[in-house]
Enzyme design. Structure first.
Site, short mmCIF file in Angstrom:
data_model
loop_
_atom_site.label_atom_id
_atom_site.label_comp_id
_atom_site.label_asym_id
_atom_site.label_seq_id
_atom_site.Cartn_x
_atom_site.Cartn_y
_atom_site.Cartn_z
N HIS A 1 1.54 5.42 -1.68
CA HIS A 1 1.18 6.59 -2.49
C HIS A 1 2.46 7.15 -3.12
O HIS A 1 3.37 7.56 -2.40
CB HIS A 1 0.53 7.67 -1.62
CG HIS A 1 -0.75 7.19 -1.01
ND1 HIS A 1 -1.97 7.32 -1.66
CD2 HIS A 1 -1.01 6.53 0.14
CE1 HIS A 1 -2.92 6.78 -0.91
NE2 HIS A 1 -2.37 6.28 0.19
N HIS B 1 0.86 -1.20 0.00
CA HIS B 1 0.00 0.00 0.00
C HIS B 1 0.89 1.23 0.00
O HIS B 1 1.50 1.58 1.02
CB HIS B 1 -0.90 0.01 1.24
CG HIS B 1 -1.87 1.15 1.24
ND1 HIS B 1 -3.23 0.98 1.37
CD2 HIS B 1 -1.69 2.50 1.14
CE1 HIS B 1 -3.84 2.15 1.34
NE2 HIS B 1 -2.91 3.10 1.20
N LYS C 1 -9.38 -0.13 -5.81
CA LYS C 1 -9.38 0.55 -4.51
C LYS C 1 -10.71 1.26 -4.27
O LYS C 1 -11.17 2.03 -5.12
CB LYS C 1 -8.23 1.56 -4.47
CG LYS C 1 -8.15 2.41 -3.20
CD LYS C 1 -7.69 1.61 -1.99
CE LYS C 1 -7.84 2.38 -0.68
NZ LYS C 1 -6.67 3.13 -0.28
N ASP D 1 1.46 2.75 3.52
CA ASP D 1 0.60 3.93 3.33
C ASP D 1 1.44 5.20 3.36
O ASP D 1 0.95 6.28 3.72
CB ASP D 1 -0.53 4.00 4.38
CG ASP D 1 -1.63 4.97 3.96
OD1 ASP D 1 -1.75 5.27 2.75
OD2 ASP D 1 -2.37 5.44 4.84
O1 DOR Z 1 -3.16 9.54 5.66
C1 DOR Z 1 -3.53 9.24 4.54
N1 DOR Z 1 -2.98 9.79 3.43
N2 DOR Z 1 -4.51 8.35 4.42
C2 DOR Z 1 -5.07 8.09 3.25
O2 DOR Z 1 -5.99 7.33 3.22
C3 DOR Z 1 -4.62 8.76 2.01
C4 DOR Z 1 -3.27 9.28 2.15
C5 DOR Z 1 -2.92 10.27 1.05
O3 DOR Z 1 -3.15 9.98 -0.12
O4 DOR Z 1 -2.39 11.34 1.37
ZN ZN Z 2 -3.34 5.06 1.51
#
Ligand code: DOR
Ligand code: ZN
Length: 360
Positions: A31, A29, A115, A263
Site C-alpha cells: 500500500h 503486495h 484486486k 502488505d
Molecule cells: O491491515 C490492513 N491494512 N489490511 C488490509 O487489507 C488493508 C490495509 C490498508 O490498506 O490499510
Molecule cells: Zn493489503
C-alpha cells in the site's frame, strides 16, 4: 505438482550466515497511498525492492486503466532522483467492472493484476464486492488474460468470528469461484492460517499466496502484550501460534507458490492510536530485515532468495531483477517513528533492535 524454487542464495562473508546476498527482490503486495503520504513512504520500498504490486484501495478506488495510468505517473514522479523502481499496477474489482476493462488492463503493459476486496473487509473496501458471482463476466475475462486475481480472503458476515473469516472465505467463496473458472489464476494475499497454507500447498499450480513479515513473526498475543497494541493490528488479524508456525513452514518450504508481500500499510500515528484504530502494519522501511529474521529463526536463510526474488516473478510471468541486495547480521535500532514532513508513521518494532541490517 508443486514447483520448487532452488535455493541459490549466496551465503558468504566472515562467518557463513552473517552476510546474505540476494538477487534484488520485489514486494508483491504493497500500500503506497497517494499524495503526501505516498511521497513520504515511497523511498522506504524503492530502497529495497525493484518492483512492487501497488494496491488500488485509494479514495476513490483505482477501478480503471486510465486511473491506474495516472496513479502510476504520480508514483514515478515522486521517486527520488536516481532510484530505479517499477510500480506494478492493479485494478480494484467492483460488481460493475466490465469485462472490457479487464481486456484493456491486460493490454496496457503496466496493470498486472486485479484486486478483490470483499465490501467492508478492510481499509477503503466499501466499493468492493458483495457477491462474487456478480463478477463472473469480469472473472471469465480475467481468466482468459492469465492475469491473477489478488484476493483479500475474508468473509464480512458479522456472525462469523473474526479469527475464522479467512477459512470460511476459502471454503464458501474462493473454492466455488475457482470451480466456476477453471483457468482463473489467484493469489491469496497475506495468508494468516494453517488452513490457507494448506489450501495453497495442496491445491493447483494456478493458486499462490503472499506472506507478510508480521504474520511470520507474530501471533495474536502480540496484540495484547502488556496492553492494547494498535500498531500490531492489521487485517486479516494475527492468529494463534500454531498458525504462525504453519505460515513459516510454508514460506520456508521452497515451494514457488509462496512469495513475499509485505502488505505494508501506512496510517498516520493518530489514526492507529485511536478509539477505532485503522488496520495495517508499517513494515516497508525494514521489510527485508524482518523477513531475514523470520527465516533465520528456523535456519532457512538459504530459502529467502527463492521466496523474495524468484517465486513472484515466476508466477506473474515477469523477468527476474538484475542486481543484488546485501543483508548483514548487525543490530539495527528501529526509530520510534518515521517522521517526514507532516506525516508520522510508527514502524513495526518501533524502538526495538533488529538483528539484521540491509546494506546500501
Ligand atoms: O491491515 C490492513 N491494512 N489490511 C488490509 O487489507 C488493508 C490495509 C490498508 O490498506 O490499510
Ligand atoms: Zn493489503
Amino acid at each position: 505438482m508443486t514447483p520448487t524454487v532452488p535455493s541459490p542464495a549466496v551465503v558468504a562473508g566472515p562467518a557463513a550466515t552473517d552476510l546474505l546476498t540476494l538477487r534484488r527482490p520485489d514486494d508483491w503486495h504493497l500500500h503506497l497511498r497517494d499524495g503526501a503520504v505516498m511521497a513520504a513512504v515511497l523511498d522506504d520500498t524503492a530502497r529495497q525492492f525493484a518492483r512492487a504490486v501497488v494496491m488500488p484501495n485509494l479514495k476513490p478506488p483505482v477501478t480503471t486503466v486510465a486511473q491506474a495510468a495516472d496513479y502510476r505517473e504520480r508514483i514515478l514522479a515522486a521517486l527520488q532522483p536516481g532510484r530505479v523502481f517499477e510500480p506494478l499496477m492493479t485494478l480494484y474489482l467492483t460488481e460493475a467492472t466490465p469485462a472490457s476493462e479487464i481486456g484493456l488492463a491486460a493490454r496496457s503493459g503496466f496493470v498486472h493484476a486485479v484486486k478483490l476486496y470483499p465490501a467492508g473487509a478492510t481499509t477503503n473496501s466499501n466499493a468492493g464486492v458483495r457477491d462474487l458471482r456478480h463478477c463472473d463476466s469480469a472473472l471469465a475475462a480475467l481468466a482468459e488474460t492469465g492475469m491473477p486475481l489478488l484476493v483479500h480472503a475474508e468473509v464480512t458476515d458479522p456472525a462469523v468470528d473474526i479469527f475464522d473469516r479467512e477459512k470460511v472465505f476459502l471454503e464458501q467463496v474462493l473454492r466455488p469461484a475457482l470451480d466456476r473458472h477453471p483457468q482463473l489464476r489467484v493469489v491469496v494475499e497475506h495468508i494468516t492460517t494453517a488452513e490457507a497454507a494448506a489450501f495453497v500447498s495442496q491445491g493447483e499450480d494456478r493458486v499462490a499466496a503472499t506472506l507478510t513479515a508480521h504474520h511470520l513473526l507474530y501471533n495474536r498475543n502480540a496484540l495484547f502484550q502488556g496492553g492494547l497494541r494498535p500498531h500490531m493490528y492489521c487485517l486479516p488479524v494475527l492468529k494463534r501460534e500454531a498458525h504462525r508456525q504453519a505460515l513459516v513452514a510454508a514460506a520456508t518450504s521452497g515451494s514457488a507458490r509462496f512469495f513475499l508481500g509485505t502488505d505494508s500499510a501506512p496510517h498516520a500515528r493518530e489514526l492507529k492510536e485511536h478509539a477505532c484504530g485503522c488496520a495495517g502494519c508499517y513494515t516497508a522501511a525494514h521489510a527485508l530485515e524482518l523477513y531475514a529474521e523470520a527465516f533465520d529463526q528456523v535456519g532457512a536463510l538459504s530459502r529467502l532468495e527463492g521466496f523474495a526474488s524468484l517465486a513472484g516473478p515466476a508466477f506473474y510471468g515477469l523477468p527476474l531483477n538484475a542486481g543484488q541486495v546485501r543483508l548483514q547480521r548487525r543490530p539495527q535500532l528501529v526509530p520510534t517513528e518515521l517522521a517526514r514532513g507532516d506525516i508520522a508513521v510508527v514502524p513495526l518494532r518501533s524502538g526495538e533492535t533488529l538483528p539484521w541490517t540491509l546494506l546500501d
